[in-house]
Scaffold this active site. Structure first.
Site, PDB file in Angstrom:
ATOM      1  CG  ASP A   1      -5.054  -7.875  -3.546  1.00  0.00           C
ATOM      2  OD1 ASP A   1      -4.077  -8.658  -3.591  1.00  0.00           O
ATOM      3  OD2 ASP A   1      -5.404  -7.153  -4.489  1.00  0.00           O
TER       4      ASP A   1
ATOM      5  CG  HIS B   1      -4.208  -9.440  -7.070  1.00  0.00           C
ATOM      6  ND1 HIS B   1      -3.910  -8.176  -6.584  1.00  0.00           N
ATOM      7  CD2 HIS B   1      -3.564  -9.537  -8.257  1.00  0.00           C
ATOM      8  CE1 HIS B   1      -3.123  -7.557  -7.453  1.00  0.00           C
ATOM      9  NE2 HIS B   1      -2.904  -8.357  -8.479  1.00  0.00           N
TER      10      HIS B   1
ATOM     11  CB  SER C   1      -2.572  -6.653 -11.370  1.00  0.00           C
ATOM     12  OG  SER C   1      -1.614  -7.322 -10.614  1.00  0.00           O
TER      13      SER C   1
HETATM   14  C1  MLT Z   1       3.457  -5.979  -9.757  1.00  0.00           C
HETATM   15  O1  MLT Z   1       4.479  -6.615  -9.835  1.00  0.00           O
HETATM   16  O2  MLT Z   1       3.195  -4.998 -10.439  1.00  0.00           O
HETATM   17  C2  MLT Z   1       2.494  -6.433  -8.704  1.00  0.00           C
HETATM   18  O3  MLT Z   1       3.085  -7.373  -7.885  1.00  0.00           O
HETATM   19  C3  MLT Z   1       1.240  -6.955  -9.285  1.00  0.00           C
HETATM   20  C4  MLT Z   1       1.484  -8.146 -10.153  1.00  0.00           C
HETATM   21  O4  MLT Z   1       1.729  -7.967 -11.311  1.00  0.00           O
HETATM   22  O5  MLT Z   1       1.426  -9.274  -9.657  1.00  0.00           O
END
Ligand code: MLT
Length: 202
Positions: free
Chosen positions: A152, A183, A102
């Site tokens: 996702d 996700h 992520s």
């Molecule tokens: C981010 O901000 O890098 C993406 O939205 C993934 C997350 O951290 O939720």
């Protein structure tokens, strides 16, 4: 930067650099490193930015909207930290493979987008396109695994395909592994990453 370093059992195995998701810590992905390459040295880093108390690797303006200036600054900071850690711990800087989930996959992606030879390869679990409209360095011969969810809500399937196209366009060998879920990081995705690692990087 706050981090954990663990010596590896085999000096020629790639050093794994671990980048957690939003709200995580340097402890989160240690089990993944163990599953993917148990003989590797491991450098696991905690993001330097706090969002309502949750560690991240760079700031965002909203869900999915990155603070580009901070992203560029934090990517440079991470690139320099990797160089410094290689000197301090004595691992081969040219044999570093990132594993990120992520937000952690996004800082790893940003390293690839901004610096040539930042990483020998990367496992990106649920990454987004870190930046658009820039020339990506030559990534010829760089193996990259992307784990994605068909449903996702944060990283859409279309964005995953866009990322694959951008990385492949820069010469990387990209494998996208699709899960039916959202996700979350599933064990089947990690197993697929481990099998891919054994084939391309072990
Ligand atoms: C981010 O901000 O890098 C993406 O939205 C993934 C997350 O951290 O939720």
């Amino acid at each position: 930067m706050k981090h954990i370093f663990k010596e590896g059992g085999r000096p020629d195995a790639p050093t794994l650099v671990l980048f957690h998701g939003t709200g995580g810590t340097e402890h989160d992905l240690l089990p993944l490193a163990e599953m993917i390459s148990p003989d590797s040295a491991v450098l696991s880093v905690r993001g330097n930015v706090l969002e309502n108390g949750m560690p991240r690797f760079f700031r965002r303006l909203a869900e999915g909207v990155f603070d580009e200036e901070d992203l560029i600054f934090r990517t440079k900071e991470m690139f320099e930290f990797l160089d410094q850690a290689a000197g301090e711990y004595g691992f081969d800087r040219s044999n570093v493979v990132a594993i990120g989930y992520s937000n952690g996959a996004n800082i790893a992606g940003s390293l690839l987008f901004h610096y040539k030879n930042a990483l020998k390869g990367a496992i990106l679990h649920h990454p987004m396109v870190p930046r658009r409209g820039i020339v990506i360095p030559d990534l010829s011969g760089t193996p990259i695994f992307i784990g994605a969810g068909e449903n996702d809500p944060i990283c859409s399937a279309r964005e995953t395909e866009e990322l694959q196209e951008l990385l492949s366009g820069a010469g990387a060998s990209v494998k996208v592994h699709w899960e039916r879920y959202g996700h979350q990081l599933t064990s089947t995705e990690v197993q697929a990453a481990a099998a891919w690692f054994r084939e391309h990087l072990a």
